[in-house]
Design a protein around this motif. Structure first.
Motif, PDB file in Angstrom:
ATOM      1  N   UNK A 126      47.819  39.608  35.199  1.00  0.00           N
ATOM      2  CA  UNK A 126      48.525  39.099  34.020  1.00  0.00           C
ATOM      3  C   UNK A 126      49.996  39.452  34.038  1.00  0.00           C
ATOM      4  N   UNK A 127      50.335  40.631  34.551  1.00  0.00           N
ATOM      5  CA  UNK A 127      51.710  41.089  34.438  1.00  0.00           C
ATOM      6  C   UNK A 127      52.547  40.868  35.695  1.00  0.00           C
ATOM      7  N   UNK A 128      51.943  40.971  36.874  1.00  0.00           N
ATOM      8  CA  UNK A 128      52.737  40.932  38.097  1.00  0.00           C
ATOM      9  C   UNK A 128      52.731  39.595  38.826  1.00  0.00           C
ATOM     10  N   UNK A 129      51.708  38.791  38.626  1.00  0.00           N
ATOM     11  CA  UNK A 129      51.634  37.508  39.325  1.00  0.00           C
ATOM     12  C   UNK A 129      52.438  36.493  38.531  1.00  0.00           C
ATOM     13  N   UNK A 130      53.558  36.076  39.106  1.00  0.00           N
ATOM     14  CA  UNK A 130      54.465  35.180  38.403  1.00  0.00           C
ATOM     15  C   UNK A 130      54.087  33.716  38.469  1.00  0.00           C
ATOM     16  N   UNK A 131      53.498  33.301  39.569  1.00  0.00           N
ATOM     17  CA  UNK A 131      53.126  31.900  39.736  1.00  0.00           C
ATOM     18  C   UNK A 131      51.869  31.608  38.920  1.00  0.00           C
ATOM     19  N   UNK A 132      51.996  30.683  37.975  1.00  0.00           N
ATOM     20  CA  UNK A 132      50.891  30.400  37.061  1.00  0.00           C
ATOM     21  C   UNK A 132      49.655  29.856  37.785  1.00  0.00           C
ATOM     22  N   UNK A 133      49.861  28.989  38.761  1.00  0.00           N
ATOM     23  CA  UNK A 133      48.741  28.430  39.511  1.00  0.00           C
ATOM     24  C   UNK A 133      47.986  29.493  40.273  1.00  0.00           C
ATOM     25  N   UNK A 134      48.728  30.400  40.907  1.00  0.00           N
ATOM     26  CA  UNK A 134      48.085  31.487  41.644  1.00  0.00           C
ATOM     27  C   UNK A 134      47.368  32.426  40.680  1.00  0.00           C
ATOM     28  N   UNK A 135      47.979  32.684  39.512  1.00  0.00           N
ATOM     29  CA  UNK A 135      47.350  33.539  38.512  1.00  0.00           C
ATOM     30  C   UNK A 135      46.020  32.940  38.048  1.00  0.00           C
ATOM     31  N   UNK A 136      45.973  31.623  37.873  1.00  0.00           N
ATOM     32  CA  UNK A 136      44.724  30.959  37.494  1.00  0.00           C
ATOM     33  C   UNK A 136      43.666  31.127  38.588  1.00  0.00           C
ATOM     34  N   UNK A 137      44.098  31.050  39.851  1.00  0.00           N
ATOM     35  CA  UNK A 137      43.160  31.253  40.955  1.00  0.00           C
ATOM     36  C   UNK A 137      42.609  32.675  40.945  1.00  0.00           C
ATOM     37  N   UNK A 138      43.476  33.642  40.687  1.00  0.00           N
ATOM     38  CA  UNK A 138      43.048  35.039  40.628  1.00  0.00           C
ATOM     39  C   UNK A 138      42.028  35.217  39.511  1.00  0.00           C
ATOM     40  N   UNK A 139      42.315  34.650  38.335  1.00  0.00           N
ATOM     41  CA  UNK A 139      41.383  34.769  37.222  1.00  0.00           C
ATOM     42  C   UNK A 139      40.065  34.069  37.521  1.00  0.00           C
ATOM     43  N   UNK A 140      40.103  32.956  38.229  1.00  0.00           N
ATOM     44  CA  UNK A 140      38.863  32.258  38.602  1.00  0.00           C
ATOM     45  C   UNK A 140      38.012  33.122  39.520  1.00  0.00           C
ATOM     46  N   UNK A 141      38.655  33.787  40.471  1.00  0.00           N
ATOM     47  CA  UNK A 141      37.925  34.694  41.366  1.00  0.00           C
ATOM     48  C   UNK A 141      37.356  35.869  40.579  1.00  0.00           C
ATOM     49  N   UNK A 142      38.126  36.389  39.643  1.00  0.00           N
ATOM     50  CA  UNK A 142      37.634  37.498  38.824  1.00  0.00           C
ATOM     51  C   UNK A 142      36.412  37.078  38.008  1.00  0.00           C
ATOM     52  N   UNK A 143      36.427  35.868  37.474  1.00  0.00           N
ATOM     53  CA  UNK A 143      35.273  35.374  36.708  1.00  0.00           C
ATOM     54  C   UNK A 143      34.041  35.342  37.601  1.00  0.00           C
ATOM     55  N   UNK A 144      34.195  34.837  38.815  1.00  0.00           N
ATOM     56  CA  UNK A 144      33.057  34.783  39.738  1.00  0.00           C
ATOM     57  C   UNK A 144      32.544  36.186  40.064  1.00  0.00           C
ATOM     58  N   UNK A 145      33.458  37.131  40.250  1.00  0.00           N
ATOM     59  CA  UNK A 145      33.055  38.510  40.538  1.00  0.00           C
ATOM     60  C   UNK A 145      32.338  39.137  39.349  1.00  0.00           C
ATOM     61  N   UNK A 146      32.884  38.942  38.163  1.00  0.00           N
ATOM     62  CA  UNK A 146      32.249  39.504  36.966  1.00  0.00           C
ATOM     63  C   UNK A 146      30.871  38.894  36.744  1.00  0.00           C
ATOM     64  N   UNK A 147      30.736  37.595  36.966  1.00  0.00           N
ATOM     65  CA  UNK A 147      29.460  36.921  36.746  1.00  0.00           C
ATOM     66  C   UNK A 147      28.409  37.345  37.769  1.00  0.00           C
ATOM     67  N   UNK A 148      28.840  37.667  38.978  1.00  0.00           N
ATOM     68  CA  UNK A 148      27.879  38.044  40.016  1.00  0.00           C
ATOM     69  C   UNK A 148      27.552  39.536  40.003  1.00  0.00           C
TER      70      UNK A 148
END
Length: 75
Positions: free
Chosen positions: A5-27
């Protein structure tokens, strides 16, 4: 998640990071529901977020309290 949320400046990349985090949390066996909810909210995946809160409400009293706390934190 805080780093994304704080260090990743590129919004598209930040969305990708959050998508990966969702998959990790769900699994994960034991999930951090607060972090998962924040990621889903950021990604605007409101249906998944509603399903998560509903599943917590259907559990015991502690799950219901957690669902209410998450809802208050997101507003």
């Amino acid at each position: 998640m805080q780093v994304a949320r704080t260090l990743v400046g590129n919004r598209g990349f930040r969305r990708q990071v959050f998508s990966v985090l969702v998959k990790l949390y769900e699994s994960a066996g034991s999930c951090n529901y607060v972090e998962l909810a924040v990621c889903l909210h950021y990604l605007q995946e409101y249906e998944k977020l509603a399903n998560l809160l509903e599943s917590l409400l259907e559990r015991d009293a502690a799950g219901s309290l957690l669902a209410f706390q998450i809802a208050f934190d997101l507003t």
